[in-house]
Write a protein that holds these residues in place. Structure first.
Motif, mmCIF file in Angstrom:
data_model
loop_
_atom_site.group_PDB
_atom_site.id
_atom_site.type_symbol
_atom_site.label_atom_id
_atom_site.label_comp_id
_atom_site.label_asym_id
_atom_site.label_seq_id
_atom_site.Cartn_x
_atom_site.Cartn_y
_atom_site.Cartn_z
ATOM 1 N N LEU A 140 0.874 -1.165 0.000
ATOM 2 C CA LEU A 140 0.000 0.000 0.000
ATOM 3 C C LEU A 140 0.913 1.217 0.000
ATOM 4 C CD1 LEU A 140 -2.308 -1.430 2.736
ATOM 5 C CD2 LEU A 140 -2.988 -1.021 0.369
ATOM 6 N N LYS A 141 0.840 2.014 -1.046
ATOM 7 C CA LYS A 141 1.779 3.124 -1.229
ATOM 8 C C LYS A 141 1.120 4.445 -0.859
ATOM 9 C CE LYS A 141 4.798 0.957 -4.441
ATOM 10 N NZ LYS A 141 6.051 1.336 -3.862
ATOM 11 N N GLY A 142 1.772 5.162 0.019
ATOM 12 C CA GLY A 142 1.273 6.457 0.451
ATOM 13 C C GLY A 142 1.599 7.539 -0.566
ATOM 14 N N PRO A 143 0.998 8.718 -0.405
ATOM 15 C CA PRO A 143 1.266 9.816 -1.336
ATOM 16 C C PRO A 143 2.675 10.371 -1.156
ATOM 17 C CG PRO A 143 -0.162 10.546 0.435
ATOM 18 C CD PRO A 143 0.012 9.063 0.606
ATOM 19 N N ASN A 144 3.248 10.832 -2.243
ATOM 20 C CA ASN A 144 4.551 11.485 -2.209
ATOM 21 C C ASN A 144 4.299 12.975 -2.020
ATOM 22 O OD1 ASN A 144 6.849 12.992 -3.264
ATOM 23 N ND2 ASN A 144 7.665 10.969 -3.778
ATOM 24 N N THR A 145 4.660 13.494 -0.855
ATOM 25 C CA THR A 145 4.334 14.884 -0.534
ATOM 26 C C THR A 145 5.137 15.883 -1.355
ATOM 27 O OG1 THR A 145 5.882 14.813 1.307
ATOM 28 C CG2 THR A 145 3.581 14.329 1.796
ATOM 29 N N SER A 146 6.317 15.486 -1.861
ATOM 30 C CA SER A 146 7.132 16.433 -2.634
ATOM 31 C C SER A 146 6.672 16.556 -4.087
ATOM 32 C CB SER A 146 8.616 16.048 -2.581
ATOM 33 O OG SER A 146 8.828 14.806 -3.204
ATOM 34 N N SER A 147 6.011 15.521 -4.616
ATOM 35 C CA SER A 147 5.591 15.566 -6.024
ATOM 36 C C SER A 147 4.082 15.667 -6.197
ATOM 37 C CB SER A 147 6.087 14.320 -6.762
ATOM 38 O OG SER A 147 5.386 13.179 -6.295
ATOM 39 N N GLY A 148 3.313 15.401 -5.122
ATOM 40 C CA GLY A 148 1.855 15.395 -5.240
ATOM 41 C C GLY A 148 1.315 14.146 -5.908
ATOM 42 N N ILE A 149 2.172 13.175 -6.168
ATOM 43 C CA ILE A 149 1.765 11.940 -6.852
ATOM 44 C C ILE A 149 1.499 10.853 -5.820
ATOM 45 C CG2 ILE A 149 2.545 10.093 -8.401
ATOM 46 C CD1 ILE A 149 4.163 12.243 -9.896
ATOM 47 N N ARG A 150 0.442 10.095 -6.049
ATOM 48 C CA ARG A 150 0.183 8.905 -5.242
ATOM 49 C C ARG A 150 0.496 7.695 -6.110
ATOM 50 N NH1 ARG A 150 -2.835 7.587 -0.626
ATOM 51 N NH2 ARG A 150 -3.010 5.331 -0.506
ATOM 52 N N PRO A 151 1.659 7.050 -5.855
ATOM 53 C CA PRO A 151 2.000 5.858 -6.644
ATOM 54 C C PRO A 151 0.956 4.769 -6.456
ATOM 55 C CG PRO A 151 3.888 6.646 -5.404
ATOM 56 C CD PRO A 151 2.679 7.383 -4.896
ATOM 57 N N GLY A 152 0.729 4.012 -7.507
ATOM 58 C CA GLY A 152 -0.232 2.924 -7.421
ATOM 59 C C GLY A 152 0.255 1.807 -6.520
ATOM 60 N N ASN A 153 -0.663 1.194 -5.795
ATOM 61 C CA ASN A 153 -0.319 0.042 -4.964
ATOM 62 C C ASN A 153 0.255 -1.062 -5.849
ATOM 63 O OD1 ASN A 153 -1.355 1.446 -2.777
ATOM 64 N ND2 ASN A 153 -3.355 0.468 -2.927
ATOM 65 N N GLU A 154 1.051 -1.950 -5.238
ATOM 66 C CA GLU A 154 1.715 -3.013 -6.014
ATOM 67 C C GLU A 154 1.539 -4.366 -5.360
ATOM 68 O OE1 GLU A 154 5.417 -0.441 -7.864
ATOM 69 O OE2 GLU A 154 5.803 -1.790 -6.193
ATOM 70 N N TRP A 155 1.254 -5.371 -6.195
ATOM 71 C CA TRP A 155 1.267 -6.762 -5.760
ATOM 72 C C TRP A 155 2.468 -7.408 -6.419
ATOM 73 C CZ3 TRP A 155 -0.292 -11.281 -8.854
ATOM 74 C CH2 TRP A 155 -0.170 -12.466 -8.133
ATOM 75 N N THR A 156 3.281 -8.098 -5.633
ATOM 76 C CA THR A 156 4.435 -8.817 -6.175
ATOM 77 C C THR A 156 4.403 -10.264 -5.686
ATOM 78 O OG1 THR A 156 5.852 -8.190 -4.307
ATOM 79 C CG2 THR A 156 5.904 -6.765 -6.243
ATOM 80 N N PRO A 186 -2.057 2.205 -11.605
ATOM 81 C CA PRO A 186 -1.574 3.477 -12.161
ATOM 82 C C PRO A 186 -1.236 4.497 -11.073
ATOM 83 C CG PRO A 186 -3.651 2.819 -13.189
ATOM 84 C CD PRO A 186 -3.419 1.888 -12.044
ATOM 85 N N ASN A 187 -0.226 5.320 -11.335
ATOM 86 C CA ASN A 187 0.054 6.464 -10.469
ATOM 87 C C ASN A 187 -1.052 7.493 -10.663
ATOM 88 O OD1 ASN A 187 2.408 5.194 -9.777
ATOM 89 N ND2 ASN A 187 3.726 6.505 -11.003
ATOM 90 N N ARG A 188 -1.353 8.266 -9.592
ATOM 91 C CA ARG A 188 -2.445 9.233 -9.647
ATOM 92 C C ARG A 188 -2.013 10.585 -9.078
ATOM 93 N NH1 ARG A 188 -6.999 6.876 -11.094
ATOM 94 N NH2 ARG A 188 -7.134 4.637 -10.974
ATOM 95 N N ARG A 189 -2.599 11.630 -9.612
ATOM 96 C CA ARG A 189 -2.460 12.982 -9.055
ATOM 97 C C ARG A 189 -3.855 13.570 -9.000
ATOM 98 N NH1 ARG A 189 1.328 16.012 -12.156
ATOM 99 N NH2 ARG A 189 2.962 15.443 -10.701
ATOM 100 N N ASP A 190 -4.263 14.039 -7.830
ATOM 101 C CA ASP A 190 -5.609 14.594 -7.618
ATOM 102 C C ASP A 190 -6.688 13.609 -8.057
ATOM 103 O OD1 ASP A 190 -4.486 16.988 -6.676
ATOM 104 O OD2 ASP A 190 -4.313 17.755 -8.728
ATOM 105 N N GLY A 191 -6.452 12.315 -7.836
ATOM 106 C CA GLY A 191 -7.423 11.276 -8.152
ATOM 107 C C GLY A 191 -7.441 10.796 -9.585
#
Length: 168
Positions: free
Chosen positions: A63-79, A107-112
């Motif tokens: 479960l990937k949290g938002p990146n506060t410096s870029s405003g991007i929320r990386p997509g969660n990953e299953w490996t 997918p990575n997201r910004r503002d949803g």
């Protein structure tokens, strides 16, 4: 938690990655990701020939949290990873084998809104485990090389890493 019964071993773990560094899109190499990641991991091992041969399956959901410096929320990953190995005694216990790894990322997201496509990666390569218990009780070292054989929306890579692990 770990449970071993006959030739089977099951381990249930949780992991967390702290937000070290900041991600800067214009940099070729970034140290750290600037975000929290956490999630569950499950490991299942089947031993053969008095534990000289083993088959391993590992899966993890990040479960990937938002990146506060870029405003991007990386997509969660299953490996997941599948590995087979043989143990040798070369003065110290050594495990040599081959591993297959896969990654499926949202997918990575910004503002949803999605700003990148879903990611897929399949790789294979050699893996080794060197028991350091003669020098440092409970520690082992895992040099690994994984070569991507399929990628979608990710650069083709060769992953080299050295993991040092404490076994308790």
């Amino acid at each position: 938690a770990s449970l071993e019964d006959g030739p089977w071993r099951l381990r249930l773990l949780g992991f967390a990655k702290a937000p070290t560094g900041n991600f800067v899109k214009t940099q070729a190499v970034n140290i750290g990701s600037g975000q929290w990641d956490f999630g569950p991991s499950v490991y299942v091992t089947r031993y053969f020939a008095d534990k000289r041969v083993d088959l391993d399956f590992q899966t993890q959901y990040a479960l990937k949290g938002p990146n506060t410096s870029s405003g991007i929320r990386p997509g969660n990953e299953w490996t997941y990873a599948l590995a087979g190995a043989r143990r040798f005694d070369l003065g110290i216990p050594v495990r040599l084998g081959v591993e297959h790894r896969a990654l499926f990322g949202e997918p990575n997201r910004r503002d949803g809104a999605a700003i990148a496509a879903a990611r897929r990666s399949l790789g294979v390569g050699p893996v080794a485990m060197i028991d350091l218990g003669l020098w440092i009780k409970g520690f082992s070292m895992w040099p690994t090389m994984i070569f991507d054989v399929y990628d979608r929306n990710l650069p083709r890579t060769q992953l080299y890493y050295l993991k040092v692990q404490l076994n308790y």
